[in-house]
Design a protein around this motif. Structure first.
Motif: not given
Length: 314
Positions: A240, A244, A249, A251, A298
């Motif tokens: 994660k 970033n 992102e 998910r 995402t």
């Protein structure tokens, strides 16, 4: 919670559960350590006056089990930023000159105005987590400094003569020494007070630490080796973070998928959490960047038919 940097009555109140939860978001597999540490810090932080550090801790355990990450999480929660952790690698202070480097050069010598690598940061900002990493590698004479820091909460900087205040800090020693033997002691003795006495006695008998240093420790924590699913949860957090960093992102990613994919290449063998940074980067940096360049905002991580991790828009 209120801003802990303010010296007010309100700032002496810590939400123990909130603190433990915040640390556990960054550290996996060490819940018993985190829960006890949160209680200790809450009680010590609440004292109206203090003549020693908030806590003197010894963290034992294999490399990559979360010792440094706990310290970063504490610095972020208590002092607003993990940069308020002062990390000193004791391998860099293994000779007699190490003591001078920590507390500064005496007046009249070159560099005396620069202060010490320990004292000057503390003079500038005494609200810190101070970590002596792999403390067993330090030159024995440096332990005299620990006695002053951990006992009196003060150190005088050579050259300037200024006093560094440690009463608003947490002192942490980390070590790999004797963690297996101490882990067995913890499994064999249930009573926490008897267990603490047995651990300190073992450290004293093994002569890893001087008795007077052991006597100043508020807690000795042993970090458990991380198993596959815990490493997978840590890897998910690092994935994660990597996403970033590339401006996307993440998910979805299932820890079970991570275990399966990493075991396929034997990538979990002998890896601690620290090594996972490199492994995650090797596996996913390129496909994450490709997804970003393709316009994805995402992403999800799944397994392809061959069992490899696959990054795709979500």
């Amino acid at each position: 919670m209120s801003d802990p940097l303010d010296i007010t009555d309100e700032s002496r109140v810590i939400d123990e559960l909130e603190m433990a939860t915040a640390v556990k978001k960054r550290v996996r597999g060490q819940d018993a350590v985190v829960d006890d540490l949160a209680r200790l810090v809450r009680l010590q932080w609440a004292k109206q006056t203090r003549k020693k550090p908030i806590a003197n801790l010894l963290l034992l355990g294999p490399t990559g089990t979360g010792k440094t990450e706990v310290c970063k999480a504490l610095a972020e929660y208590l002092f607003g930023d993990e940069k308020n952790m002062l990390l000193l690698d004791c391998a860099d202070f293994s000779g007699p000159e190490g003591k001078t480097r920590l507390i500064g050069t005496p007046t009249g010598y070159v560099g005396s105005e620069s202060g010490g690598q320990l004292t000057r940061p503390m003079i500038n900002n005494p609200k810190r987590i101070v970590v002596f990493d792999e403390v067993e590698k330090a030159w024995p004479g440096i332990f005299d400094l620990f006695l002053a820091m951990m006992g009196d909460g003060r150190l005088v900087e050579q050259g300037s003569g200024q006093s560094a205040d440690f009463t608003q800090s947490i002192i942490v020693l980390t070590s790999n020494a004797e963690h297996e033997a101490i882990g067995r002691i913890q499994q064999q003795i249930n009573d926490p007070h008897e267990r603490a006495d047995a651990v300190k006695k073992h450290l004293r008998d093994c002569k890893v630490f001087r008795p007077e240093i052991i006597g100043r420790l508020d807690r000795v924590y042993v970090f458990e080796p991380l198993d596959g699913i815990v490493l997978a949860e840590i890897a998910a957090l690092k994935m994660k973070t990597l996403a970033n960093q590339y401006g996307v992102e993440l998910r979805f990613v299932a820890p079970e998928l991570i275990v399966e994919a990493m075991q396929k290449g034997n990538k979990l063998k002998d890896f601690g959490a620290r090594e996972l940074d490199r492994v995650v980067d090797e596996l996913l940096a390129e496909p994450m960047l490709m997804a970003k360049n393709a316009g994805a905002s995402t992403i999800a991580i799944r397994l392809d038919p061959s069992g490899e991790l696959l990054v795709e828009p979500d």
